[in-house]
Scaffold this motif. Structure first.
Motif, PDB file in Angstrom:
ATOM      1  N   PHE A 161     -30.153 -12.296  37.346  1.00  0.00           N
ATOM      2  CA  PHE A 161     -31.194 -13.154  36.768  1.00  0.00           C
ATOM      3  C   PHE A 161     -30.968 -14.621  37.104  1.00  0.00           C
ATOM      4  O   PHE A 161     -31.920 -15.384  37.267  1.00  0.00           O
ATOM      5  CB  PHE A 161     -31.255 -12.955  35.247  1.00  0.00           C
ATOM      6  CG  PHE A 161     -32.337 -13.749  34.560  1.00  0.00           C
ATOM      7  CD1 PHE A 161     -33.670 -13.523  34.858  1.00  0.00           C
ATOM      8  CD2 PHE A 161     -32.021 -14.728  33.635  1.00  0.00           C
ATOM      9  CE1 PHE A 161     -34.680 -14.257  34.229  1.00  0.00           C
ATOM     10  CE2 PHE A 161     -33.015 -15.463  32.998  1.00  0.00           C
ATOM     11  CZ  PHE A 161     -34.347 -15.233  33.300  1.00  0.00           C
ATOM     12  N   GLU A 162     -29.694 -15.012  37.245  1.00  0.00           N
ATOM     13  CA  GLU A 162     -29.417 -16.419  37.570  1.00  0.00           C
ATOM     14  C   GLU A 162     -29.895 -16.757  38.983  1.00  0.00           C
ATOM     15  O   GLU A 162     -30.316 -17.894  39.253  1.00  0.00           O
ATOM     16  CB  GLU A 162     -27.925 -16.738  37.377  1.00  0.00           C
ATOM     17  CG  GLU A 162     -27.006 -16.485  38.554  1.00  0.00           C
ATOM     18  CD  GLU A 162     -26.899 -15.013  38.918  1.00  0.00           C
ATOM     19  OE1 GLU A 162     -26.625 -14.723  40.106  1.00  0.00           O
ATOM     20  OE2 GLU A 162     -27.092 -14.135  38.047  1.00  0.00           O
ATOM     21  N   THR A 163     -29.868 -15.777  39.902  1.00  0.00           N
ATOM     22  CA  THR A 163     -30.386 -16.011  41.250  1.00  0.00           C
ATOM     23  C   THR A 163     -31.894 -16.228  41.194  1.00  0.00           C
ATOM     24  O   THR A 163     -32.440 -17.092  41.896  1.00  0.00           O
ATOM     25  CB  THR A 163     -30.073 -14.819  42.168  1.00  0.00           C
ATOM     26  OG1 THR A 163     -28.659 -14.592  42.204  1.00  0.00           O
ATOM     27  CG2 THR A 163     -30.566 -15.073  43.582  1.00  0.00           C
ATOM     28  N   LEU A 164     -32.564 -15.456  40.364  1.00  0.00           N
ATOM     29  CA  LEU A 164     -34.009 -15.628  40.172  1.00  0.00           C
ATOM     30  C   LEU A 164     -34.316 -17.033  39.662  1.00  0.00           C
ATOM     31  O   LEU A 164     -35.207 -17.714  40.194  1.00  0.00           O
ATOM     32  CB  LEU A 164     -34.511 -14.569  39.188  1.00  0.00           C
ATOM     33  CG  LEU A 164     -36.000 -14.437  38.913  1.00  0.00           C
ATOM     34  CD1 LEU A 164     -36.323 -13.030  38.402  1.00  0.00           C
ATOM     35  CD2 LEU A 164     -36.488 -15.457  37.872  1.00  0.00           C
ATOM     36  N   ILE A 165     -33.560 -17.465  38.652  1.00  0.00           N
ATOM     37  CA  ILE A 165     -33.787 -18.795  38.072  1.00  0.00           C
ATOM     38  C   ILE A 165     -33.505 -19.890  39.093  1.00  0.00           C
ATOM     39  O   ILE A 165     -34.266 -20.865  39.223  1.00  0.00           O
ATOM     40  CB  ILE A 165     -32.912 -18.989  36.815  1.00  0.00           C
ATOM     41  CG1 ILE A 165     -33.377 -18.047  35.700  1.00  0.00           C
ATOM     42  CG2 ILE A 165     -32.941 -20.441  36.344  1.00  0.00           C
ATOM     43  CD1 ILE A 165     -34.804 -18.255  35.254  1.00  0.00           C
ATOM     44  N   ASP A 166     -32.418 -19.746  39.847  1.00  0.00           N
ATOM     45  CA  ASP A 166     -32.083 -20.755  40.852  1.00  0.00           C
ATOM     46  C   ASP A 166     -33.135 -20.807  41.961  1.00  0.00           C
ATOM     47  O   ASP A 166     -33.483 -21.880  42.454  1.00  0.00           O
ATOM     48  CB  ASP A 166     -30.704 -20.459  41.452  1.00  0.00           C
ATOM     49  CG  ASP A 166     -29.573 -20.640  40.449  1.00  0.00           C
ATOM     50  OD1 ASP A 166     -29.798 -21.286  39.404  1.00  0.00           O
ATOM     51  OD2 ASP A 166     -28.461 -20.133  40.707  1.00  0.00           O
ATOM     52  N   SER A 167     -33.644 -19.638  42.356  1.00  0.00           N
ATOM     53  CA  SER A 167     -34.683 -19.603  43.385  1.00  0.00           C
ATOM     54  C   SER A 167     -35.972 -20.236  42.868  1.00  0.00           C
ATOM     55  O   SER A 167     -36.640 -21.000  43.589  1.00  0.00           O
ATOM     56  CB  SER A 167     -34.955 -18.163  43.819  1.00  0.00           C
ATOM     57  OG  SER A 167     -33.830 -17.598  44.444  1.00  0.00           O
ATOM     58  N   ASN A 179     -30.778  -7.044  30.567  1.00  0.00           N
ATOM     59  CA  ASN A 179     -29.858  -8.028  29.988  1.00  0.00           C
ATOM     60  C   ASN A 179     -28.419  -7.754  30.454  1.00  0.00           C
ATOM     61  O   ASN A 179     -27.500  -7.642  29.660  1.00  0.00           O
ATOM     62  CB  ASN A 179     -29.955  -7.962  28.462  1.00  0.00           C
ATOM     63  CG  ASN A 179     -29.323  -9.170  27.789  1.00  0.00           C
ATOM     64  OD1 ASN A 179     -29.272 -10.248  28.356  1.00  0.00           O
ATOM     65  ND2 ASN A 179     -28.836  -8.981  26.573  1.00  0.00           N
ATOM     66  N   SER A 180     -28.228  -7.652  31.777  1.00  0.00           N
ATOM     67  CA  SER A 180     -26.908  -7.408  32.354  1.00  0.00           C
ATOM     68  C   SER A 180     -26.592  -8.500  33.370  1.00  0.00           C
ATOM     69  O   SER A 180     -27.467  -8.888  34.161  1.00  0.00           O
ATOM     70  CB  SER A 180     -26.854  -6.043  33.049  1.00  0.00           C
ATOM     71  OG  SER A 180     -27.103  -4.997  32.140  1.00  0.00           O
ATOM     72  N   PHE A 181     -25.361  -8.966  33.392  1.00  0.00           N
ATOM     73  CA  PHE A 181     -24.967 -10.059  34.271  1.00  0.00           C
ATOM     74  C   PHE A 181     -25.249  -9.744  35.734  1.00  0.00           C
ATOM     75  O   PHE A 181     -25.729 -10.588  36.482  1.00  0.00           O
ATOM     76  CB  PHE A 181     -23.468 -10.354  34.100  1.00  0.00           C
ATOM     77  CG  PHE A 181     -23.142 -11.227  32.921  1.00  0.00           C
ATOM     78  CD1 PHE A 181     -22.975 -12.588  33.084  1.00  0.00           C
ATOM     79  CD2 PHE A 181     -23.007 -10.692  31.652  1.00  0.00           C
ATOM     80  CE1 PHE A 181     -22.671 -13.400  31.998  1.00  0.00           C
ATOM     81  CE2 PHE A 181     -22.710 -11.492  30.577  1.00  0.00           C
ATOM     82  CZ  PHE A 181     -22.534 -12.855  30.739  1.00  0.00           C
ATOM     83  N   GLY A 213     -38.701  -6.703  31.218  1.00  0.00           N
ATOM     84  CA  GLY A 213     -37.399  -6.215  30.773  1.00  0.00           C
ATOM     85  C   GLY A 213     -36.534  -7.240  30.083  1.00  0.00           C
ATOM     86  O   GLY A 213     -35.475  -6.907  29.546  1.00  0.00           O
ATOM     87  N   LEU A 214     -36.945  -8.500  30.095  1.00  0.00           N
ATOM     88  CA  LEU A 214     -36.190  -9.569  29.436  1.00  0.00           C
ATOM     89  C   LEU A 214     -37.119 -10.372  28.549  1.00  0.00           C
ATOM     90  O   LEU A 214     -38.323 -10.480  28.818  1.00  0.00           O
ATOM     91  CB  LEU A 214     -35.546 -10.509  30.460  1.00  0.00           C
ATOM     92  CG  LEU A 214     -34.365  -9.973  31.267  1.00  0.00           C
ATOM     93  CD1 LEU A 214     -34.003 -10.948  32.380  1.00  0.00           C
ATOM     94  CD2 LEU A 214     -33.158  -9.720  30.373  1.00  0.00           C
ATOM     95  N   ASN A 215     -36.550 -10.958  27.483  1.00  0.00           N
ATOM     96  CA  ASN A 215     -37.311 -11.880  26.649  1.00  0.00           C
ATOM     97  C   ASN A 215     -36.448 -13.084  26.303  1.00  0.00           C
ATOM     98  O   ASN A 215     -35.234 -13.106  26.562  1.00  0.00           O
ATOM     99  CB  ASN A 215     -37.845 -11.184  25.392  1.00  0.00           C
ATOM    100  CG  ASN A 215     -36.739 -10.629  24.524  1.00  0.00           C
ATOM    101  OD1 ASN A 215     -35.913 -11.391  24.000  1.00  0.00           O
ATOM    102  ND2 ASN A 215     -36.698  -9.319  24.338  1.00  0.00           N
ATOM    103  N   GLN A 245     -30.527 -16.941  27.302  1.00  0.00           N
ATOM    104  CA  GLN A 245     -30.118 -18.182  26.655  1.00  0.00           C
ATOM    105  C   GLN A 245     -28.940 -18.825  27.377  1.00  0.00           C
ATOM    106  O   GLN A 245     -28.888 -20.043  27.558  1.00  0.00           O
ATOM    107  CB  GLN A 245     -29.751 -17.900  25.188  1.00  0.00           C
ATOM    108  CG  GLN A 245     -30.919 -17.497  24.315  1.00  0.00           C
ATOM    109  CD  GLN A 245     -31.991 -18.576  24.248  1.00  0.00           C
ATOM    110  OE1 GLN A 245     -31.689 -19.758  24.099  1.00  0.00           O
ATOM    111  NE2 GLN A 245     -33.248 -18.175  24.388  1.00  0.00           N
ATOM    112  N   LEU A 246     -27.978 -18.006  27.800  1.00  0.00           N
ATOM    113  CA  LEU A 246     -26.805 -18.530  28.497  1.00  0.00           C
ATOM    114  C   LEU A 246     -27.195 -19.189  29.816  1.00  0.00           C
ATOM    115  O   LEU A 246     -26.750 -20.304  30.125  1.00  0.00           O
ATOM    116  CB  LEU A 246     -25.804 -17.401  28.757  1.00  0.00           C
ATOM    117  CG  LEU A 246     -24.552 -17.798  29.551  1.00  0.00           C
ATOM    118  CD1 LEU A 246     -23.673 -18.740  28.734  1.00  0.00           C
ATOM    119  CD2 LEU A 246     -23.770 -16.572  29.983  1.00  0.00           C
ATOM    120  N   ILE A 247     -28.035 -18.529  30.593  1.00  0.00           N
ATOM    121  CA  ILE A 247     -28.422 -19.079  31.893  1.00  0.00           C
ATOM    122  C   ILE A 247     -29.269 -20.333  31.726  1.00  0.00           C
ATOM    123  O   ILE A 247     -29.138 -21.300  32.488  1.00  0.00           O
ATOM    124  CB  ILE A 247     -29.140 -18.003  32.722  1.00  0.00           C
ATOM    125  CG1 ILE A 247     -28.136 -16.890  33.080  1.00  0.00           C
ATOM    126  CG2 ILE A 247     -29.745 -18.600  33.987  1.00  0.00           C
ATOM    127  CD1 ILE A 247     -28.733 -15.712  33.765  1.00  0.00           C
TER     128      ILE A 247
END
Length: 420
Positions: free
Chosen positions: A248-254, A242-244, A271-273, A280-282
């Motif tokens: 994680f946003e690159t994963l979501i965009d990909s 849970n670190s910027f 490692g994330l839920n 939630q932010l992304i």
């Protein structure tokens, strides 16, 4: 000194193997606990271990190691929120406790693991005992990449994501990096393992002698070997937090790009839920209602055996961080012999050689990552040969006996040099 009477005192961010004493199921600090287990097994020294505890606990012995829990002064659990709101961080409030433990244990050498906490400030007070600083990450550099790919959200967005503390946490992060720089500037001995941390230390620890020391991974990853799979569609696997700056946003965009291109896949993330504020932010900034819509599945924290089972059931390991030193997740995937695609960030290239033991791509670029995944998902003897080479390299690099022998010999050499 042959090592048998060597007294080593560690300062660490996690409780190490004492988690078994407390019957804790924490998954943190895996590499250090693995190293500790091998050192205890060797019987070649006496180990002391200092760590922070949320409550007052008296020193104790467990499996031959002397533990010294320290409850933070002026920073106990009840005051953490106040510190967070005020942007305060610990400085030297606990140094007196650390120095008292040193007097009690009487070590020949002290090893501070990491610069994230204030343990290393003992260098301001200790001259007769060598103090080694082990580089884990580097807050000073991480701060430069902290919000890569994610614009610092306004207070409304933070509240909508369930956390009003993103900017406050960053302010604390920056303040702790100032303490880190003080520690490194006065450090005389540094343990590292990548080109990245060695080069940083040339600037931040200019008077220190640098020693290359590898890490021991968790036992299960030495025992299991990945084999090519027959999944109906490719399964990708990532371990994150849970670190910027973990990307994680690159994963979501990909994942979104692959979905729009009608490429079939499943992307599992350990490692994330769903309840994590970063997730939630992304989701809100990317306007994603359900991660299942882009074939992403969050697995939460996984214990060692469950993690290895999930990883060998995937086709490709994917590392998306914007900055790392030597991510254990890549080391573990290499030990398993998995095909790996990773962001070219920090010390990653010291672990993974492009087109030799994996594939490296520009961090923060979802297009090149998505394209790389499409290429790697095609059945290929080349990809499997690269994965096998990664397996061989990792088992040589993370050889337990060699690492313990080299570490203890390095300790002895430093002690002799320090008193010469």
């Amino acid at each position: 000194m042959d090592g048998k009477d060597l007294r080593i005192l560690w300062f660490a961010n996690t409780p190490g193997l004492s988690q078994h004493y407390f019957n804790s199921k924490s998954t943190a600090g895996g590499w250090l606990s693995s190293l500790q287990a091998e050192i205890e097994k060797s019987g070649r020294c006496k180990l002391g271990y200092v760590f922070y505890s949320d409550k007052k606990i008296e020193p104790f012995e467990f499996n031959g190691t002397s533990y010294f829990p320290v409850q933070r002064k002026a920073y106990h659990k009840g005051k953490r929120l106040l510190y967070r709101l005020a942007g305060k961080t610990e400085y030297d409030e606990n140094v007196g406790n650390f120095l008292n433990i040193i007097k009690i244990f009487k070590p020949d050498i002290i090893n501070v693991h990491g610069t994230e906490n204030s343990f290393g400030l003992i260098v301001n007070h200790i001259a007769d005992i060598p103090v080694v600083t082990t580089i884990q990450g580097n807050l000073t550099v991480y701060a430069k990449k902290y919000f890569s790919g994610i614009k610092l959200p306004g207070i409304f967005s933070q509240l909508m994501a369930g956390s009003p503390f993103f900017n406050l946490d960053f302010n604390q992060f920056v303040k702790r990096s100032k303490t880190e720089r003080e520690i490194l500037k006065k450090s005389k001995y540094i343990f590292g393992r990548t080109d990245w941390d060695r080069r940083i230390c040339r600037v931040l620890a200019p008077d220190a002698s640098y020693f290359h020391i590898e890490e021991i991974m968790r036992p299960k990853f030495y025992e299991v070997k990945w084999q090519p799979l027959n999944n109906p569609s490719p399964v990708f696997f990532t371990t994150s937090s849970n670190s910027f700056y973990k990307g994680f946003e690159t994963l979501i965009d990909s994942a979104s790009l692959l979905t729009k291109n009608n490429f079939p896949f499943t992307w599992m993330v350990a490692g994330l839920n769903e309840n994590d504020a970063l997730v939630q932010l992304i989701k809100k900034t990317r306007r994603i209602n359900k991660l299942e819509d882009i074939h992403v599945k969050l697995l939460g924290e996984l214990a060692e055996e469950e993690l290895t089972d999930k990883m060998i059931g995937a086709d490709i390991y994917v590392q998306v961080s914007h900055i790392e030193n030597s991510p254990n997740s890549i080391c573990e995937a290499m030990l398993l012999g998995m095909p790996i695609i990773a962001s070219f960030a920090g010390g990653t290239s010291s672990l993974l050689k492009d087109k030799e033991t994996g594939v490296l791509v520009q961090d923060g670029d979802p297009f090149v990552l998505a394209g790389g995944l499409i290429e790697m998902a095609k059945p290929s003897s080349t990809i499997h040969d690269i994965a096998n080479q990664a397996h061989c390299v990792a088992h040589k690099r993370h050889n337990k006996e060699n690492i313990v022998s080299h570490l203890l010999a390095t300790y002895i050499g430093i002690i002799k040099n320090h008193h010469a």
